[in-house]
Design a protein around this motif. Structure first.
Motif, PDB file in Angstrom:
ATOM      1  N   LYS A  49      33.703  24.817  16.117  1.00  0.00           N
ATOM      2  CA  LYS A  49      34.673  25.880  16.343  1.00  0.00           C
ATOM      3  C   LYS A  49      36.080  25.297  16.343  1.00  0.00           C
ATOM      4  O   LYS A  49      36.276  24.113  16.635  1.00  0.00           O
TER       5      LYS A  49
ATOM      6  N   HIS B  90      28.938  26.426  16.774  1.00  0.00           N
ATOM      7  CA  HIS B  90      28.168  27.660  16.664  1.00  0.00           C
ATOM      8  C   HIS B  90      27.528  27.725  15.285  1.00  0.00           C
ATOM      9  O   HIS B  90      27.957  27.063  14.340  1.00  0.00           O
TER      10      HIS B  90
ATOM     11  N   ARG C 112      27.376  37.074  10.265  1.00  0.00           N
ATOM     12  CA  ARG C 112      27.731  36.868  11.674  1.00  0.00           C
ATOM     13  C   ARG C 112      27.442  35.426  12.082  1.00  0.00           C
ATOM     14  O   ARG C 112      26.823  34.663  11.337  1.00  0.00           O
TER      15      ARG C 112
ATOM     16  N   ASP D 250      26.665  34.430  18.948  1.00  0.00           N
ATOM     17  CA  ASP D 250      28.084  34.336  19.298  1.00  0.00           C
ATOM     18  C   ASP D 250      28.800  35.618  18.873  1.00  0.00           C
ATOM     19  O   ASP D 250      29.604  35.623  17.939  1.00  0.00           O
ATOM     20  N   PRO D 251      28.524  36.733  19.562  1.00  0.00           N
ATOM     21  CA  PRO D 251      29.131  38.011  19.172  1.00  0.00           C
ATOM     22  C   PRO D 251      30.649  38.018  19.301  1.00  0.00           C
ATOM     23  O   PRO D 251      31.332  38.712  18.546  1.00  0.00           O
ATOM     24  N   GLU D 252      31.187  37.247  20.238  1.00  0.00           N
ATOM     25  CA  GLU D 252      32.639  37.217  20.406  1.00  0.00           C
ATOM     26  C   GLU D 252      33.320  36.626  19.176  1.00  0.00           C
ATOM     27  O   GLU D 252      34.319  37.158  18.682  1.00  0.00           O
ATOM     28  N   ALA D 253      32.767  35.517  18.657  1.00  0.00           N
ATOM     29  CA  ALA D 253      33.345  34.910  17.459  1.00  0.00           C
ATOM     30  C   ALA D 253      33.119  35.791  16.235  1.00  0.00           C
ATOM     31  O   ALA D 253      33.968  35.864  15.345  1.00  0.00           O
ATOM     32  N   THR D 254      31.979  36.480  16.190  1.00  0.00           N
ATOM     33  CA  THR D 254      31.693  37.367  15.066  1.00  0.00           C
ATOM     34  C   THR D 254      32.700  38.506  15.009  1.00  0.00           C
ATOM     35  O   THR D 254      33.199  38.870  13.944  1.00  0.00           O
ATOM     36  N   ALA D 255      33.030  39.058  16.175  1.00  0.00           N
ATOM     37  CA  ALA D 255      33.981  40.167  16.232  1.00  0.00           C
ATOM     38  C   ALA D 255      35.372  39.717  15.841  1.00  0.00           C
ATOM     39  O   ALA D 255      36.157  40.475  15.320  1.00  0.00           O
TER      40      ALA D 255
END
Length: 321
Positions: A166, A172, A312, A316-321
């Motif tokens: 990252k 990730h 995606r 890691d949904p935060e990084a995906t968003a």
């Protein structure tokens, strides 16, 4: 302060590919791709069984038939150990034949190769195995069993999981589906004209990276060419050494990251002198734009959309968003 979005186009028409068309989701996608990576490589291995697929750093050659037979036995061994469809398996071997057997063996078993960043420490490798939910790590003696080939997966199913660093630290996983990987392969084969018999690609990046496997290795194998090893795990070979060792080779300049399937921008070889500071133009159905207050001056955040772009990040949904 206003924020501008400026699309970057390829006015020169370089790398134009009529096989991509815009779908209902607005993304340019390839027509008539194979369903999955395993089927594409299986066809190539059968078609070119007597050709040399790879040459290691010592000059030892491996034919497609030998490579596929060894990988199928690894797949059978993985099956014996309980590895099933969509199971993640960490592949942590040096660049070389054993890496090929391990990676392809996981693919043929219907599993998902998990490829760590080549600079990972042992604690980071342990974290990757845990985060990915890997059922096994291949880093020593490879499994051996009765040759096996899974029936295949769907285009939208996970094919490879690349773990990258990252920007702010940590790691990730980047999810690439079969469509992502196959689109990268099609784009590189077309842009680099790898269809000619006798095509040879020097591996300049670790195979655990998207640049090494998705961009250099897999398109060459899909086209029936030969990959030539030039470095070990975690080692990037200086360009001056490569030019000295392979003076007749084409030196290609481009840009891409794991999130874009390893590709993104590419500069035609005959345009290097005219554009010495450029990394190229979009290709392979890729569309790019700059976002930011200075986008109209060529400065901003680079946005990418295309058939090879990852859907995606893993867990890691935060990084995906």
């Amino acid at each position: 302060m206003s924020v501008a979005l400026v699309r970057v186009s390829c006015a020169a028409g370089w790398f134009r590919d009529e096989r991509v068309s815009r779908r209902l989701d607005g993304v340019l996608r390839y027509e008539d791709l194979e369903p999955c990576l395993a089927e594409l490589l299986d066809r190539s291995a059968l078609r070119h069984s007597a050709r040399v697929a790879a040459v290691d750093r010592s000059g030892n050659a491996l034919t497609y038939g030998q490579m596929w037979s060894a990988a199928a036995r690894v797949a059978g061994g993985l099956l014996d150990q309980g590895v099933g469809p969509a199971d993640r398996v960490v592949v942590h071997c040096p660049n070389g034949f054993r890496w090929l057997y391990a990676f392809l063996g996981v693919v043929l078993a219907g599993g998902v190769p998990v490829l760590p960043d080549p600079t990972c420490s042992d604690p980071e490798l342990e974290w990757i195995a845990e985060d990915s939910g890997a059922v096994l790590t291949l880093d020593g003696q490879l499994p051996d069993g009765v040759a096996f080939l899974d029936e295949g997966a769907a285009p939208d199913e996970l094919a490879v999981l690349y773990y990258v660093r990252k920007r702010g630290g940590g790691l990730h996983g980047v999810e690439l589906t079969n469509e992502n990987i196959l689109s990268t392969i099609e784009a590189v084969v077309h842009a680099m004209d790898l269809t000619a018999e006798g095509a040879r690609t020097v591996l300049t990046a670790p195979l655990s990276t998207a640049a090494g496997s998705a961009v250099q290795l897999l398109p060459t194998l899909a086209a029936g060419g030969t990959v030539v090893a030039a470095g070990a795990r975690g080692v990037r070979v200086p360009w001056r050494h490569l030019r000295a060792s392979f003076p007749a080779a084409r030196c290609v300049r481009g840009w891409g990251v794991a999130e874009t399937g390893g590709i993104g921008l590419l500069l035609p070889t005959d345009q290097r002198a005219a554009h010495p500071r450029s990394v190229g133009v979009p290709f392979g159905g890729m569309e790019v734009a700059l976002l930011g207050p200075a986008a109209d001056r060529g400065e901003g955040e680079l946005l990418c959309r295309g058939p090879s772009v990852a859907r995606r990040y893993w867990n890691d949904p935060e990084a995906t968003a």
